[in-house]
Scaffold this motif. Structure first.
Motif, PDB file in Angstrom:
ATOM      1  N   PHE A 184       6.151  16.297  -6.699  1.00 14.88           N
ATOM      2  CA  PHE A 184       5.233  17.257  -7.615  1.00 14.88           C
ATOM      3  C   PHE A 184       4.397  18.156  -6.704  1.00 14.88           C
ATOM      4  CE2 PHE A 184       1.605  17.751 -10.456  1.00 14.88           C
ATOM      5  CZ  PHE A 184       2.188  17.828 -11.634  1.00 14.88           C
ATOM      6  N   ALA A 185       3.621  17.747  -5.497  1.00 12.13           N
ATOM      7  CA  ALA A 185       2.519  18.681  -4.842  1.00 12.13           C
ATOM      8  C   ALA A 185       3.566  19.462  -3.818  1.00 12.13           C
ATOM      9  CB  ALA A 185       1.686  17.890  -4.156  1.00 12.13           C
ATOM     10  N   GLY A 186       4.633  18.556  -3.296  1.00  8.67           N
ATOM     11  CA  GLY A 186       5.666  19.431  -2.285  1.00  8.67           C
ATOM     12  C   GLY A 186       6.782  20.269  -2.765  1.00  8.67           C
ATOM     13  N   SER A 187       6.922  20.378  -4.340  1.00  9.13           N
ATOM     14  CA  SER A 187       7.768  21.074  -5.071  1.00  9.13           C
ATOM     15  C   SER A 187       9.468  20.758  -4.675  1.00  9.13           C
ATOM     16  CB  SER A 187       7.574  22.457  -4.917  1.00  9.13           C
ATOM     17  OG  SER A 187       6.370  22.820  -4.999  1.00  9.13           O
ATOM     18  N   GLN A 239       0.130  12.335 -14.343  1.00 11.64           N
ATOM     19  CA  GLN A 239       1.236  12.649 -15.214  1.00 11.64           C
ATOM     20  C   GLN A 239       2.336  11.179 -15.035  1.00 11.64           C
ATOM     21  OE1 GLN A 239       3.264  16.353 -15.003  1.00 11.64           O
ATOM     22  NE2 GLN A 239       1.297  17.327 -15.275  1.00 11.64           N
ATOM     23  N   LEU A 240       2.434  10.896 -13.930  1.00  7.02           N
ATOM     24  CA  LEU A 240       3.162   9.653 -13.771  1.00  7.02           C
ATOM     25  C   LEU A 240       2.721   8.505 -14.225  1.00  7.02           C
ATOM     26  CD1 LEU A 240       4.132   8.915 -10.062  1.00  7.02           C
ATOM     27  CD2 LEU A 240       5.938   9.314 -11.876  1.00  7.02           C
ATOM     28  N   ALA A 241       1.298   8.143 -14.230  1.00  8.87           N
ATOM     29  CA  ALA A 241       0.864   7.256 -15.086  1.00  8.87           C
ATOM     30  C   ALA A 241       1.124   7.353 -16.647  1.00  8.87           C
ATOM     31  CB  ALA A 241      -0.766   6.906 -14.881  1.00  8.87           C
ATOM     32  N   VAL A 285      -1.617  16.353  -6.017  1.00 11.16           N
ATOM     33  CA  VAL A 285      -1.125  15.139  -5.864  1.00 11.16           C
ATOM     34  C   VAL A 285      -1.917  14.185  -7.134  1.00 11.16           C
ATOM     35  CG1 VAL A 285      -1.983  12.915  -4.541  1.00 11.16           C
ATOM     36  CG2 VAL A 285      -0.887  15.001  -3.385  1.00 11.16           C
ATOM     37  N   ARG A 286      -3.245  14.653  -7.297  1.00  3.58           N
ATOM     38  CA  ARG A 286      -4.020  13.757  -8.221  1.00  3.58           C
ATOM     39  C   ARG A 286      -3.342  14.033  -9.673  1.00  3.58           C
ATOM     40  NH1 ARG A 286      -9.905  14.425 -10.795  1.00  3.58           N
ATOM     41  NH2 ARG A 286     -10.308  12.354 -11.574  1.00  3.58           N
ATOM     42  N   GLU A 287      -2.873  15.316 -10.131  1.00  2.00           N
ATOM     43  CA  GLU A 287      -2.422  15.533 -11.207  1.00  2.00           C
ATOM     44  C   GLU A 287      -1.335  14.980 -11.389  1.00  2.00           C
ATOM     45  OE1 GLU A 287      -2.943  19.903 -11.245  1.00  2.00           O
ATOM     46  OE2 GLU A 287      -1.378  20.006 -12.849  1.00  2.00           O
ATOM     47  N   GLY A 288      -0.387  14.902 -10.032  1.00  2.20           N
ATOM     48  CA  GLY A 288       0.867  14.311 -10.217  1.00  2.20           C
ATOM     49  C   GLY A 288       0.900  12.685 -10.628  1.00  2.20           C
ATOM     50  N   TYR A 289      -0.167  12.116 -10.073  1.00  2.06           N
ATOM     51  CA  TYR A 289      -0.335  10.603 -10.330  1.00  2.06           C
ATOM     52  C   TYR A 289      -0.773  10.516 -11.859  1.00  2.06           C
ATOM     53  CZ  TYR A 289      -0.116   8.532  -5.687  1.00  2.06           C
ATOM     54  OH  TYR A 289       0.385   8.100  -4.326  1.00  2.06           O
ATOM     55  N   ASP A 338       0.660  -1.029  -0.166  1.00  6.58           N
ATOM     56  CA  ASP A 338       0.088  -0.105   0.156  1.00  6.58           C
ATOM     57  C   ASP A 338       1.011   1.052  -0.097  1.00  6.58           C
ATOM     58  OD1 ASP A 338      -1.916   2.043   0.648  1.00  6.58           O
ATOM     59  OD2 ASP A 338      -2.948   0.973   2.353  1.00  6.58           O
ATOM     60  N   ARG A 339       1.030   1.826  -1.096  1.00  5.43           N
ATOM     61  CA  ARG A 339       2.086   2.921  -1.346  1.00  5.43           C
ATOM     62  C   ARG A 339       3.492   2.263  -1.462  1.00  5.43           C
ATOM     63  NH1 ARG A 339      -0.675   7.770  -1.478  1.00  5.43           N
ATOM     64  NH2 ARG A 339      -2.570   8.091  -0.210  1.00  5.43           N
ATOM     65  N   TYR A 340       4.242   3.241  -2.109  1.00  8.70           N
ATOM     66  CA  TYR A 340       5.983   3.032  -2.451  1.00  8.70           C
ATOM     67  C   TYR A 340       6.427   4.184  -2.854  1.00  8.70           C
ATOM     68  CZ  TYR A 340       9.774  -0.202  -3.250  1.00  8.70           C
ATOM     69  OH  TYR A 340      11.135  -0.782  -3.156  1.00  8.70           O
ATOM     70  N   ILE A 341       7.279   4.235  -4.013  1.00  2.00           N
ATOM     71  CA  ILE A 341       7.920   5.431  -4.247  1.00  2.00           C
ATOM     72  C   ILE A 341       7.216   6.521  -4.961  1.00  2.00           C
ATOM     73  CG2 ILE A 341      10.475   4.245  -4.766  1.00  2.00           C
ATOM     74  CD1 ILE A 341       9.477   3.743  -7.558  1.00  2.00           C
ATOM     75  N   ASP A 342       6.073   5.939  -5.893  1.00  2.00           N
ATOM     76  CA  ASP A 342       5.260   7.059  -6.381  1.00  2.00           C
ATOM     77  C   ASP A 342       4.679   8.087  -5.582  1.00  2.00           C
ATOM     78  OD1 ASP A 342       5.988   5.761  -9.117  1.00  2.00           O
ATOM     79  OD2 ASP A 342       4.609   4.140  -8.419  1.00  2.00           O
TER      80      ASP A 342
END
Ligand code: Z5A
Length: 217
Positions: free
Chosen positions: A107-110, A173-175, A167-171, A95-99
């Motif tokens: 992405f969100a924390g700059s 873009q990663l995907a 956070v949502r946008e970051g995910y 449940d969660r890892y590097i991403d």
């Protein structure tokens, strides 16, 4: 390594824990040996770091401190649990890892992506998931689910709406940039429908990457 490493990601309230329960039942039914972990946490040291990271009163914590603490917990998790389980041919669900670090602290924390990536690499010792399911959903829906659950908000959940939208946008873009590994799924689907999508992808994955899982049956 002979095991199969799968991670679940997404914003708060996305349904990761729920899908992990479904996955666990599925693997039990198939007599496939697995371990289920969470990041941060999953070890004695990681659990203490988790408490520090999510403590609602520690509002002065900066993003670099967050980055290093999440990575410290993960390094311990990889050494103590993930690597040995993969070496012994188990399925590892996390449940969660590097991403999460890429998205929340990067992405969100700059924090620049190359810095997050370098620290991540040190922590994970080249161990990457073969598949990552990102459960995507609007912030308002995740927020409503958390409110209905009635639990107090942790330090990260208390951050602004803008932060969580990033956070949502970051995910997303990663995907988009790692389509081989990451599947972006609709987290607003009913629980069982969402699991059908995960299960069929997992079955395909197991056929494509036969692993040395211990079958008891
Ligand atoms: N974090 C970070 O910043 N950097 C990092 O590197 C890492 C993490 C690794 C960890 O919190 C926090 O640390 C996290 C990111 C940050 N903070 N945030 N935000 P955590 O692990 O304790 O919490 P979480 O990951 O955010 O999990 P959660 O809030 O418990 O959500 P979830 O596990 O994704 O959802 P759930 O518990 O399965 O479901 C929530 C509710 O929705 C529940 O009542 C369900 O019954 C319901 N639900 C679930 N699925 C559905 C569907 N499909 N339809 C309707 N209702 C549903």
């Amino acid at each position: 390594m002979n095991g199969l490493f799968i991670t679940l990601e997404g914003p708060e309230g996305a349904g990761k824990t729920t899908q992990i329960r479904y996955l666990e039942h599925y693997l039990q039914d198939k007599n496939i040996s697995y371990i289920s972990l969470r990041d941060p946490g999953g070890t004695r040291i990681g659990q203490q770091v988790r408490e520090l990271l999510l403590h609602p009163d520690l509002t002065e914590m900066g993003t670099i401190t967050e980055l290093l603490l999440y990575s410290a917990s993960r390094a311990q998790l990889v050494t103590e649990k993930i690597r040995p389980a993969l070496e012994s041919g188990k399925v590892v669900i996390c449940d969660r890892y590097i991403d999460s670090t890429m998205v929340y602290q990067g992405f969100a924390g700059s924090i620049p992506a190359n810095i997050v990536e370098s620290i991540n690499q040190v922590a994970i010792q080249y161990i990457l998931p073969i598949r990552t399911y990102v459960l995507d959903l609007p912030w308002e829906i995740g927020e409503q689910r958390i409110q209905e659950r009635g639990s107090a908000k942790d330090r990260i959940e208390q951050k602004s709406r803008e932060y969580h939208q990033r956070v949502r946008e970051g995910y997303q873009q990663l995907a988009e940039s790692q389509q081989d590994r990451i599947r972006l799924l609709d987290g607003t689907l009913p629980k069982a429908d969402l699991f059908s999508v995960i299960r069929s992808d997992l079955e395909h994955l197991i056929r494509k990457h036969p692993f040395n899982g211990e079958m008891d049956g």
